[in-house]
Design a protein around this motif. Structure first.
Motif, PDB file in Angstrom:
ATOM      1  N   HIS A 307     -14.548  -8.783 -37.809  1.00 43.57           N
ATOM      2  CA  HIS A 307     -14.486  -9.716 -36.816  1.00 43.57           C
ATOM      3  C   HIS A 307     -15.961 -10.973 -37.412  1.00 43.57           C
ATOM      4  O   HIS A 307     -15.933 -11.950 -35.992  1.00 43.57           O
ATOM      5  CB  HIS A 307     -13.966  -9.233 -35.862  1.00 43.57           C
ATOM      6  CG  HIS A 307     -12.594  -8.592 -35.920  1.00 43.57           C
ATOM      7  ND1 HIS A 307     -11.345  -8.545 -36.334  1.00 43.57           N
ATOM      8  CD2 HIS A 307     -12.779  -7.424 -35.008  1.00 43.57           C
ATOM      9  CE1 HIS A 307     -10.847  -7.258 -36.557  1.00 43.57           C
ATOM     10  NE2 HIS A 307     -12.430  -6.118 -35.594  1.00 43.57           N
ATOM     11  N   HIS A 308     -16.033 -10.464 -37.898  1.00 45.79           N
ATOM     12  CA  HIS A 308     -17.882 -11.764 -38.237  1.00 45.79           C
ATOM     13  C   HIS A 308     -17.144 -13.475 -38.770  1.00 45.79           C
ATOM     14  O   HIS A 308     -16.508 -12.917 -39.685  1.00 45.79           O
ATOM     15  CB  HIS A 308     -18.342 -11.013 -38.734  1.00 45.79           C
ATOM     16  CG  HIS A 308     -19.486  -9.938 -37.349  1.00 45.79           C
ATOM     17  ND1 HIS A 308     -20.332  -9.817 -38.104  1.00 45.79           N
ATOM     18  CD2 HIS A 308     -19.089  -9.956 -36.844  1.00 45.79           C
ATOM     19  CE1 HIS A 308     -20.656  -8.269 -37.040  1.00 45.79           C
ATOM     20  NE2 HIS A 308     -19.909  -8.622 -36.167  1.00 45.79           N
ATOM     21  N   LEU A 309     -17.510 -14.196 -38.681  1.00 47.25           N
ATOM     22  CA  LEU A 309     -17.382 -15.392 -39.295  1.00 47.25           C
ATOM     23  C   LEU A 309     -18.804 -15.891 -39.958  1.00 47.25           C
ATOM     24  O   LEU A 309     -19.735 -15.452 -39.350  1.00 47.25           O
ATOM     25  CB  LEU A 309     -16.857 -17.062 -38.517  1.00 47.25           C
ATOM     26  CG  LEU A 309     -15.670 -16.735 -38.505  1.00 47.25           C
ATOM     27  CD1 LEU A 309     -15.259 -17.634 -37.395  1.00 47.25           C
ATOM     28  CD2 LEU A 309     -14.912 -16.847 -39.556  1.00 47.25           C
ATOM     29  N   LEU A 310     -18.710 -16.233 -41.597  1.00 42.84           N
ATOM     30  CA  LEU A 310     -19.879 -15.757 -42.363  1.00 42.84           C
ATOM     31  C   LEU A 310     -20.458 -17.976 -42.446  1.00 42.84           C
ATOM     32  O   LEU A 310     -19.028 -18.249 -43.523  1.00 42.84           O
ATOM     33  CB  LEU A 310     -20.148 -15.712 -42.796  1.00 42.84           C
ATOM     34  CG  LEU A 310     -21.482 -13.944 -43.057  1.00 42.84           C
ATOM     35  CD1 LEU A 310     -20.422 -13.028 -41.858  1.00 42.84           C
ATOM     36  CD2 LEU A 310     -21.685 -13.572 -44.406  1.00 42.84           C
ATOM     37  N   CYS A 311     -21.391 -17.877 -42.265  1.00 43.43           N
ATOM     38  CA  CYS A 311     -21.615 -19.551 -43.418  1.00 43.43           C
ATOM     39  C   CYS A 311     -22.231 -18.806 -44.435  1.00 43.43           C
ATOM     40  O   CYS A 311     -23.574 -18.761 -44.362  1.00 43.43           O
ATOM     41  CB  CYS A 311     -22.631 -20.759 -41.898  1.00 43.43           C
ATOM     42  SG  CYS A 311     -23.061 -22.032 -42.778  1.00 43.43           S
TER      43      CYS A 311
END
Ligand code: FES
Length: 367
Positions: A307-311
């Motif tokens: 549940h991580h959002l990565l740039c």
């Protein structure tokens, strides 16, 4: 050389190699001796070298080019303040273009082009075109050498007829001076908005929809999204329905679109640890600004398991279960959340805009 070759002095004292087949190969030194220095072609005088009226004509042409450069810079300055930001027009083959950007680009282009053309024409018609042999010196920086350099520059100015051609001198000075102004203005005026309210206000604000909640639309199809369309683990790239109005009205949409990009994700509501994040979502479906709070890349990578959002730009990582707080990377604040609800027809809507600025956080340092 192999064992069968013998070496003896040649006629000119250079070495020659005799091979078993009787072929004699001359050394490189002899080969060079066979070429004569071709010298320089005879100097051809230009019209302006001997004819003062031709020189005057060339001077006027150069001055006209520098004058056009000044005109371009002035058009730039006027357009910067007079042409409205939101003004657009249809450009065949490209689509809707910003009038201001086009006028600024063309006028600045003309300004710099005319300085270049003027300088080239000046050099080709009036500056000395005789070939000069320049001897190499040791690279010293003694005061004497510096004085010589200054004297040489002055001499160059004289050779370029600057003292005799005040029209060129002044128009060149004017062209270069005025050309610096648009550059300064561009730099000062293009460092991004510093008004926090301006950053906070996006086209998710209900004021862009007559005060009514704004539907979330799939990007780029621009179709509305129902809550049941968003299955667990799915990710939607979302735009507000107000964007379509901007497009229909022929407004300049790129900036509005860049600020309004949102990512919509559904996860198990039990995983969301922050009460506000839970309340601002619907049944585990949450929406966050897609613009990284580091330097503004699109945060488009979702790790379903963690549940991580990565740039992708500098690997800032945001934890969706903790209201998108930063858990890794250079970003300094969470992604702003967009509050969402479901309307009577079952579509997802945003009842309000962002409550904090989207994008990079440089504005905080102004406080
Ligand atoms: S822009 Fe996202 S981490 Fe740098």
């Amino acid at each position: 050389m192999n064992d069968n070759e013998t070496t003896a002095p040649g006629e000119s004292g250079a070495l020659v190699s005799a091979t078993p087949g009787g072929v004699v190969a001359q050394s490189q030194a002899d080969a060079v001796d066979r070429f004569e220095n071709p010298g320089l072609p005879p100097h051809v005088h230009r019209l302006a070298d001997d004819d003062e009226s031709a020189a005057k004509r060339a001077e006027r042409q150069v001055a006209t080019m520098f004058g056009l450069s000044m005109l371009g810079a002035l058009v730039f300055l006027v357009a910067y303040f007079v042409v409205p930001d939101e003004s657009t027009f249809y450009f065949p083959g490209i689509g809707i273009a910003s009038t201001q950007n086009v006028v600024l680009g063309v006028s600045l282009g003309i300004s710099i082009l005319m300085i270049g053309l003027g300088a080239v024409h000046w050099a080709k018609t009036l500056m000395p075109d005789t070939e000069v042999v320049e001897e190499r010196h040791l690279q010293a920086s003694s005061p004497e050498d510096r004085a010589k350099a200054v004297a040489s520059v002055s001499k160059g100015g004289e050779a370029a007829q600057l003292p005799r051609r005040p029209l060129i001198k002044y128009t060149l000075g004017g062209a270069l001076g005025l050309f610096a102004l648009p550059l300064g203005l561009q730099v000062a005026g293009s460092l991004g908005p510093t008004d926090v309210e301006e950053l906070k206000t996006t086209i998710w604000d209900p004021s862009y929809n007559d005060g009514k909640p704004i539907r979330l639309m799939r990007d780029p199809e621009m179709t509305p999204i129902k809550l049941e369309d968003v299955t667990n683990g799915s990710v939607f790239h979302v735009m507000p329905e107000t964007l379509q109005k901007f497009i229909d009205e022929g407004k300049h949409v790129l900036e509005a679109k860049a600020k309004a990009a949102v990512i919509l994700i559904r996860l198990d509501p039990e995983l969301i640890k922050v009460q506000k994040a839970r309340d601002w979502g619907v049944d585990g479906t949450v929406a966050y600004s897609k613009i990284c709070t580091h330097v503004g890349c699109a945060v488009g990578l979702y790790e379903q398991q963690t549940h991580h959002l990565l740039c992708p730009c500098h690997q800032s990582t945001f934890d969706l279960t903790e209201d998108c707080t930063v858990i890794f990377g250079p970003a300094k604040r969470p992604l702003p959340q967009l509050k969402i609800q479901v309307d009577d027809a079952g579509y997802l809507v945003a009842p309000q805009g962002f409550d904090q600025p989207v994008g990079p956080s440089f504005w905080e340092r102004l406080r």
